[in-house]
Design a protein around this motif. Structure first.
Motif, PDB file in Angstrom:
ATOM      1  N   TYR A   1      70.330  35.156  79.553  1.00 16.86           N
ATOM      2  CA  TYR A   1      71.153  35.976  78.687  1.00 16.86           C
ATOM      3  C   TYR A   1      71.436  35.259  77.377  1.00 16.86           C
ATOM      4  O   TYR A   1      71.778  34.082  77.352  1.00 16.86           O
ATOM      5  CB  TYR A   1      72.470  36.351  79.378  1.00 16.86           C
ATOM      6  N   ARG A   2      71.272  35.988  76.277  1.00 16.52           N
ATOM      7  CA  ARG A   2      71.438  35.416  74.937  1.00 16.52           C
ATOM      8  C   ARG A   2      72.817  34.785  74.769  1.00 16.52           C
ATOM      9  O   ARG A   2      72.946  33.676  74.272  1.00 16.52           O
ATOM     10  CB  ARG A   2      71.210  36.501  73.874  1.00 16.52           C
ATOM     11  N   ALA A   3      73.874  35.467  75.203  1.00 15.16           N
ATOM     12  CA  ALA A   3      75.229  34.941  75.035  1.00 15.16           C
ATOM     13  C   ALA A   3      75.409  33.632  75.808  1.00 15.16           C
ATOM     14  O   ALA A   3      76.026  32.689  75.308  1.00 15.16           O
ATOM     15  CB  ALA A   3      76.261  35.971  75.474  1.00 15.16           C
ATOM     16  N   VAL A   4      74.849  33.556  77.010  1.00 15.47           N
ATOM     17  CA  VAL A   4      74.946  32.331  77.812  1.00 15.47           C
ATOM     18  C   VAL A   4      74.135  31.220  77.155  1.00 15.47           C
ATOM     19  O   VAL A   4      74.587  30.072  77.045  1.00 15.47           O
ATOM     20  CB  VAL A   4      74.459  32.578  79.263  1.00 15.47           C
ATOM     21  N   PHE A   5      72.946  31.551  76.687  1.00 12.68           N
ATOM     22  CA  PHE A   5      72.077  30.579  76.033  1.00 12.68           C
ATOM     23  C   PHE A   5      72.765  30.008  74.788  1.00 12.68           C
ATOM     24  O   PHE A   5      72.793  28.806  74.572  1.00 12.68           O
ATOM     25  CB  PHE A   5      70.745  31.249  75.670  1.00 12.68           C
ATOM     26  N   TYR A   6      73.349  30.889  73.983  1.00 13.17           N
ATOM     27  CA  TYR A   6      74.060  30.451  72.779  1.00 13.17           C
ATOM     28  C   TYR A   6      75.285  29.621  73.148  1.00 13.17           C
ATOM     29  O   TYR A   6      75.597  28.630  72.482  1.00 13.17           O
ATOM     30  CB  TYR A   6      74.470  31.653  71.925  1.00 13.17           C
ATOM     31  N   TYR A   7      75.979  30.010  74.206  1.00  8.73           N
ATOM     32  CA  TYR A   7      77.138  29.246  74.681  1.00  8.73           C
ATOM     33  C   TYR A   7      76.707  27.815  75.018  1.00  8.73           C
ATOM     34  O   TYR A   7      77.367  26.847  74.632  1.00  8.73           O
ATOM     35  CB  TYR A   7      77.739  29.944  75.902  1.00  8.73           C
ATOM     36  N   LEU A   8      75.600  27.690  75.743  1.00  9.07           N
ATOM     37  CA  LEU A   8      75.089  26.362  76.103  1.00  9.07           C
ATOM     38  C   LEU A   8      74.759  25.539  74.855  1.00  9.07           C
ATOM     39  O   LEU A   8      75.027  24.335  74.805  1.00  9.07           O
ATOM     40  CB  LEU A   8      73.840  26.485  76.988  1.00  9.07           C
ATOM     41  N   LEU A   9      74.183  26.192  73.843  1.00  7.09           N
ATOM     42  CA  LEU A   9      73.849  25.486  72.601  1.00  7.09           C
ATOM     43  C   LEU A   9      75.105  25.053  71.847  1.00  7.09           C
ATOM     44  O   LEU A   9      75.163  23.936  71.319  1.00  7.09           O
ATOM     45  CB  LEU A   9      72.955  26.362  71.719  1.00  7.09           C
ATOM     46  N   VAL A  10      76.105  25.918  71.814  1.00  7.54           N
ATOM     47  CA  VAL A  10      77.372  25.568  71.152  1.00  7.54           C
ATOM     48  C   VAL A  10      77.975  24.343  71.826  1.00  7.54           C
ATOM     49  O   VAL A  10      78.395  23.393  71.159  1.00  7.54           O
ATOM     50  CB  VAL A  10      78.364  26.765  71.190  1.00  7.54           C
TER      51      VAL A  10
END
Length: 113
Positions: free
Chosen positions: A94-103
């Motif tokens: 999921y994009r939101a989870v992926f972005y969360y991990l990157l943040v």
């Protein structure tokens, strides 16, 4: 509960069950909202981690433009770490989870403060 709240709950479950981290729900909510309408599209709501073009888009549009990071090999390393954390065998990243991990990886929580 609205559709976005349901998705945030699903993303939190992914973080807990697949990645084995306790999510910061306030940050996850802000990252999800930051994804905009993409979270409601079946194609745009996920990141195709096996597609180099998709990962380049994540790097340019999210890491560089949104998070304000300088381009360099550490960005590719961060993306690779997020892919590994999610599990390369996991098809639906999921994009939101992926972005969360990157943040979290880059310590850029302040962008969403």
């Amino acid at each position: 509960m609205g559709k976005r709240d349901e998705l945030i709950a699903k993303y939190a479950e992914d973080l807990t069950s697949k990645i084995k981290v306790t999510p910061d729900l306030a940050l996850l909510t802000k990252v999800t909202i930051g994804c905009g309408p993409a979270i409601y599209s079946s194609d745009a709501s996920t990141v195709a981690a096996s597609d180099p073009e998709e990962l380049e888009t994540v790097k340019k549009n999210f890491l560089i433009k949104k998070l304000g990071l300088a381009d360099g090999p550490e960005l590719d390393a961060g993306i690779k770490a997020a892919v590994e954390a999610y599990g390369s065998s996991e098809r639906n990243k999921y994009r939101a989870v992926f972005y969360y991990l990157l943040v979290k990886h880059f310590g850029k929580e302040a962008v969403y403060a």
